[in-house]
Design a protein around this motif. Structure first.
Motif, PDB file in Angstrom:
ATOM      1  N   LYS A  20       0.831  -1.200   0.000  1.00 44.34           N
ATOM      2  CA  LYS A  20       0.000   0.000   0.000  1.00 44.34           C
ATOM      3  C   LYS A  20       0.866   1.250   0.000  1.00 44.34           C
ATOM      4  O   LYS A  20       1.807   1.360   0.790  1.00 44.34           O
ATOM      5  CB  LYS A  20      -0.885  -0.023   1.247  1.00 44.34           C
ATOM      6  CG  LYS A  20      -1.832   1.132   1.373  1.00 44.34           C
ATOM      7  CD  LYS A  20      -2.587   1.010   2.687  1.00 44.34           C
ATOM      8  CE  LYS A  20      -3.387   2.267   2.961  1.00 44.34           C
ATOM      9  NZ  LYS A  20      -3.993   2.229   4.277  1.00 44.34           N
TER      10      LYS A  20
ATOM     11  N   ARG B 155      -9.966   0.681  -1.549  1.00 38.42           N
ATOM     12  CA  ARG B 155      -9.305   1.490  -0.537  1.00 38.42           C
ATOM     13  C   ARG B 155      -7.789   1.499  -0.753  1.00 38.42           C
ATOM     14  O   ARG B 155      -7.139   2.500  -0.521  1.00 38.42           O
ATOM     15  CB  ARG B 155      -9.635   0.874   0.821  1.00 38.42           C
ATOM     16  CG  ARG B 155      -9.688   1.869   1.924  1.00 38.42           C
ATOM     17  CD  ARG B 155     -10.407   1.253   3.090  1.00 38.42           C
ATOM     18  NE  ARG B 155      -9.749   1.622   4.335  1.00 38.42           N
ATOM     19  CZ  ARG B 155     -10.172   1.239   5.524  1.00 38.42           C
ATOM     20  NH1 ARG B 155     -11.218   0.472   5.642  1.00 38.42           N
ATOM     21  NH2 ARG B 155      -9.536   1.609   6.612  1.00 38.42           N
TER      22      ARG B 155
ATOM     23  N   LEU C  70      -6.368   0.923  -3.717  1.00 30.54           N
ATOM     24  CA  LEU C  70      -6.086   1.566  -5.005  1.00 30.54           C
ATOM     25  C   LEU C  70      -6.076   3.083  -4.879  1.00 30.54           C
ATOM     26  O   LEU C  70      -5.416   3.769  -5.649  1.00 30.54           O
ATOM     27  CB  LEU C  70      -7.143   1.153  -6.029  1.00 30.54           C
ATOM     28  CG  LEU C  70      -7.058  -0.279  -6.494  1.00 30.54           C
ATOM     29  CD1 LEU C  70      -8.151  -0.577  -7.479  1.00 30.54           C
ATOM     30  CD2 LEU C  70      -5.712  -0.546  -7.123  1.00 30.54           C
ATOM     31  N   ARG C  71      -6.855   3.588  -3.908  1.00 34.30           N
ATOM     32  CA  ARG C  71      -6.888   5.031  -3.690  1.00 34.30           C
ATOM     33  C   ARG C  71      -5.558   5.568  -3.194  1.00 34.30           C
ATOM     34  O   ARG C  71      -5.274   6.753  -3.320  1.00 34.30           O
ATOM     35  CB  ARG C  71      -7.962   5.384  -2.657  1.00 34.30           C
ATOM     36  CG  ARG C  71      -9.370   5.162  -3.100  1.00 34.30           C
ATOM     37  CD  ARG C  71      -9.666   5.960  -4.306  1.00 34.30           C
ATOM     38  NE  ARG C  71     -11.079   5.951  -4.630  1.00 34.30           N
ATOM     39  CZ  ARG C  71     -11.554   5.967  -5.853  1.00 34.30           C
ATOM     40  NH1 ARG C  71     -10.722   5.941  -6.875  1.00 34.30           N
ATOM     41  NH2 ARG C  71     -12.847   6.003  -6.072  1.00 34.30           N
ATOM     42  N   CYS C  72      -4.757   4.704  -2.602  1.00 36.18           N
ATOM     43  CA  CYS C  72      -3.508   5.166  -1.991  1.00 36.18           C
ATOM     44  C   CYS C  72      -2.315   5.023  -2.927  1.00 36.18           C
ATOM     45  O   CYS C  72      -1.170   5.179  -2.492  1.00 36.18           O
ATOM     46  CB  CYS C  72      -3.246   4.409  -0.706  1.00 36.18           C
ATOM     47  SG  CYS C  72      -4.537   4.695   0.495  1.00 36.18           S
ATOM     48  N   VAL C  73      -2.565   4.713  -4.192  1.00 33.35           N
ATOM     49  CA  VAL C  73      -1.447   4.606  -5.144  1.00 33.35           C
ATOM     50  C   VAL C  73      -0.838   5.999  -5.346  1.00 33.35           C
ATOM     51  O   VAL C  73      -1.565   6.955  -5.629  1.00 33.35           O
ATOM     52  CB  VAL C  73      -1.960   4.053  -6.491  1.00 33.35           C
ATOM     53  CG1 VAL C  73      -0.859   4.059  -7.522  1.00 33.35           C
ATOM     54  CG2 VAL C  73      -2.513   2.683  -6.314  1.00 33.35           C
TER      55      VAL C  73
END
Lengths: 401, 463
Positions: B295, B390, B392-395
């Motif tokens: 992550k 959730r 993928l949002r932190c890429v």
């Protein structure tokens, strides 16, 4: 440790050699959530909830949770006593007719019991949560209205804290009837029951206060981000600015999810019990009041319950409102400033639902208000069908309302 | 102007060279493709071959008892129990490898299953006959609904057994591609959850059946029609048989057998839905665990395309499983809804005895608990599939590529969940709406409720 700390301060104050002049710094708030909620949590600890050490420490690094602290055992003792009390209540209810009204003490006790157990769990997570919170807070743009959050939190706190006027308090106030079904009346037992009642009633009100507090803290963070966005969106900003705001937004959302994982059980209990007690009180409102004093008291407590439930809902749903705000602001970005980052940010905003939830079963948004009102109305209509007047004013039903 | 034709010649030479290079490249690519196809084929063949070649008498090693974290292995014991109760007649469910699974119409399990279906059909007919000869109400159709749904589930299970080998093979291929489990504990977890759910469910249902017998005995002695207590008991519990035929011992035994088996199957359909949900959710979890480990890090686009394909595979698996079991899910949910309504309605009655009260409240709580468990476990598939978003949002911005974008858009727009014949998706919201439905129906039913006719001696008894 809080008590010890204040004791030390008192000694230091009395001893003229050690007397330190209070500087201005001691009285200034740095606007952090940790500091804002400290008094609320200290009071909670007096009532056996949230056994975390170091609440009044200057920064959240001082927070800790340990199973060997007296606070923890104080809370566990409280849980045990409440369970015993629940046993007595069940014993009493089982010996009378079962219906919506007679299960009131059971619902009350069970919801408090579950909530205090949830608070115990939350206390274990609290230090980590606050550290994460502080880290996110640190990244936010500067506080423009420093006292805002603090003042709201304290005002809500002082408005609601004297929960003596609650319907349930009054209901339990006169006697701890469930004890005396089993034991003969004695003075010390009466006092014990009374103490227990005060603790329970506080716990019941405290759930709502705590949720409002969380709602305010989280929505305030989003509001700070929104205020900074509002100033900048009309100008073509560099891409780095958008990366910064997107990641900031993302970290706040991550924090909200984390808080939600920790506190969603309390949310469900709070909303469920509020729904039940509103239905019950509305049902009782059909009865004829024996005296005008009763009537005044009754309507006052009903209003109080209604306004408290509404306040929780509005404060918590403010998170959802604030989280959707950037979407509107992003529409104002001029062509020159429309970077791929803005596109990504807008896409994420459009598809995510950011809100605290009740154990993931429902999102707390403004729409929930109408849904709950509708539910109350429906159930009320049905309950009225089965309503008999004299029952709730019966002395043997141990009901003062 | 001399160098122009020279340039022209050079250009032509270059062009032919490029063409040759292209040809070479093309043939090399073809060869590589063929090779990879062949190795893949060999690989698959080997995999099918190997488990068959295992020597019969070898000392079992520690590996034989260690779980490899596959679904096939986790559900083996559960399916064996089901086979004992005439459901899911598949061969080789406890085998190490899903390629050992087979279904045949001529196997003894299938015959047993078919025989039981025939016997259930007869029993269903008898119940129908009895109910139609009495006034029909919300309450009195209970035996028909009970036996009818059991019959339906039996047939669906037989059909499912035919597809089971292919489904498990597909499941195996999906599992093989997923990021591997790091520890033995992680591998063991899914199997353990499934066995515990099964064990607890079966224990409770067994306890419920015992209590129902106690209360029926109590009841039979209360409205004793004959001198023999055993005969009284069977007359009570199998009233649909003895409504047509006169009392005889073999018929009574058949009725008892039918009752025990029906009760088990009625419970088993919920267990089965839970089991499949736990399996699917744990596959999503396996993928999410890997995404969580990375992550917020800068990952290569190939990493994302790999994960996206894995996610897609699990989605396809979920859809295949859903197509196979959605009828069972539907029957299970509607049954639970109906029975909770009936039981809640009955709770208004005064209980004739303590045995009745104990049995009644135990079964009501068990029913509600089981319904809640099914709903929550099946909703966990949806929850886990959304969790991916959730991460993928932190890429970070540097590794944001079209592949990530495609992945996250797919996650947003797809609804991945088990369903009840596609009528409704099993999500957490469903739990609240089911609860609301129950309360509403209950309130309506209460209006038409009359107290005394439920515990009457002529009333049909079951469940």
């Amino acid at each position: 440790m809080v008590l010890m700390g204040s004791w030390d301060k008192l000694i230091a104050f009395l001893n003229p050699d050690n007397q330190v002049r209070g500087t201005r710094k001691n009285f200034l708030h740095n606007g952090s959530f940790h500091e804002a909620v400290a008094p609320v949590l200290v009071v909670a600890q007096c009532f056996c909830l949230m056994p975390v050490s170091g609440i009044s420490a200057p920064s959240c690094r001082g927070l800790s949770f340990s199973r060997r602290s007296w606070r923890f055992w104080y809370s566990v003792l409280y849980l045990c006593v409440t369970s015993v009390d629940l046993g007595f209540s069940i014993h009493k209810v089982a010996h009378s007719v079962l219906d919506v009204r007679s299960v009131e003490p059971i619902v009350f006790h069970v919801s408090i019991l579950i909530a205090s157990w949830q608070f115990l769990n939350l206390a274990r997570l609290w230090p980590g949560l606050m550290r994460h919170w502080a880290a996110v807070e640190h990244r936010l743009p500067g506080y423009t209205c420093l006292e805002h959050l603090l003042s709201i939190i304290s005002s809500v706190y002082y408005d609601i804290c004297p929960g003596r006027r609650d319907p349930v308090e009054s209901y339990l106030h006169a006697n701890s009837a469930q004890l005396f079904v089993v034991f003969p009346y004695s003075n010390w037992l009466g006092w014990l029951g009374k103490t227990q009642n005060v603790l329970l009633t506080f716990g019941w009100s405290y759930m709502d206060i705590f949720l409002m507090m969380l709602g305010m803290g989280l929505s305030e963070m989003l509001a700070r981000l929104n205020r900074s966005l509002e100033l900048q969106v009309r100008q073509p900003m560099p891409e780095a600015y958008w990366t910064w705001s997107r990641t900031l937004y993302r970290s706040i959302v991550e924090l909200i999810r984390e808080v939600d994982d920790a506190a969603s059980g309390i949310m469900l209990i709070s909303f469920g019990s509020n729904l039940y007690f509103i239905c019950l009180q509305l049902l009782k409102s059909i009865n004829t009041m024996p005296s005008s004093a009763h009537a005044v008291y009754f309507y006052f407590s009903l209003m109080f319950l209604l306004s408290r439930s509404t306040a929780v809902l509005l404060f918590v749903s403010a998170i959802n409102d604030q989280a959707r705000q950037p979407q509107r602001l992003l529409r104002l970005v001029p062509l020159q400033g429309y970077h791929p980052e803005v596109f990504r940010f807008a896409g994420e905003l459009a598809s995510d639902q950011v809100a605290l939830t009740g154990l993931k079963f429902f999102n707390v948004t403004r729409k929930l208000f109408l849904a709950m009102a509708g539910t109350v109305a429906t159930y009320e209509l049905v309950l009225i069908q089965f309503h008999e007047d004299k029952k709730s004013w019966d002395c043997s039903a141990n009901n003062l309302n | 102007m001399k160098f122009l034709p020279k340039m022209g010649r050079k250009l032509r030479r270059l062009k032919t060279k490029v063409r040759k290079l292209d040809l070479v490249h093309e043939s090399a690519r073809k060869k590589a493709l063929q090779e990879s196809c062949e190795t893949y084929k060999n690989h698959m063949d080997n995999e099918f071959e190997v488990p068959i070649k295992i020597p019969k008498l070898s000392r079992s090693t520690k590996e034989a008892f260690l779980s490899d974290g596959s679904f096939h292995q986790a559900v083996g014991r559960v399916l064996i129990v089901a086979e004992f109760f005439a459901m899911m007649p598949v061969k080789g469910v406890t085998g190490k490898h899903p390629s050992n699974l087979s279904f045949s119409w001529r196997s003894i399990r299938t015959c047993f299953s078919l025989l039981f279906i025939a016997s259930s059909l007869a029993n269903f007919g008898l119940s129908l006959f009895k109910v139609l000869n009495n006034p029909i109400s919300f309450n009195s159709v209970k035996p028909i609904i009970f036996r009818g749904s059991v019959l339906l589930v039996l047939m669906v299970a037989l059909n499912l057994a035919r597809q089971w080998p292919q489904l498990m093979m597909y499941w195996h291929t999906v599992e093989k591609d997923l990021p591997q489990y790091k520890t033995q504990l992680a591998k063991w977890k899914m199997g353990h959850t499934i066995s515990m759910v099964m064990l607890v469910g079966m224990m409770l249902s067994f306890a419920e059946h015992i209590l129902s017998m106690v209360s029926a005995i109590n009841y039979a002695s209360f409205c004793n029609r004959t001198a023999d207590p055993i005969q009284n008991y069977f007359l009570r519990t199998n009233d649909e048989i003895f409504f047509v035929a006169s009392y005889s011992a073999p018929l009574a035994v058949w009725g008892k057998f039918q009752n025990v088996y029906s009760t088990f199957i009625w419970n088993y359909m919920d267990m089965f839905v839970m089991m499949v949900s736990i399996g699917l959710a744990s596959k999503f979890q396996q993928l999410n665990d890997d995404l969580r480990n990375f992550k917020g890090m800068n990952m290569a686009p190939t990493y994302w395309s790999e994960r996206r394909i894995q996610y897609r595979n699990i989605c396809i698996l979920c859809e295949k499983m859903d197509n196979a079991i959605s009828l069972i899910t539907m029957v299970s949910f509607s049954n639970n809804l109906y029975f909770i309504c009936v039981q809640l309605l009955r709770s208004l009655n005064t209980m004739p005895s303590v045995a009745h009260a104990v049995y009644f409240y135990f079964s009501l709580i068990f029913l509600i608990g089981r319904t809640l468990a099914v709903s929550l476990y099946s909703a966990s598939v949806h929850d886990e599939s959304r969790l991916t978003l959730r991460y993928l949002r932190c890429v970070p911005k540097e590794s944001w590529c079209p592949e990530v974008k495609r992945f996250s858009e797919e996650v947003i727009s797809d609804v991945v969940a088990l369903s009840g014949m596609k009528f409704f998706h099993l999500t957490r919201n469903l739990v609240l709406s089911v609860a609301g439905t129950i309360v509403t129906y209950e309130l309506v039913l209460i209006q038409f409720h009359e107290d005394n006719d439920l515990w009457d001696c002529n009333q049909s008894y079951y469940s």
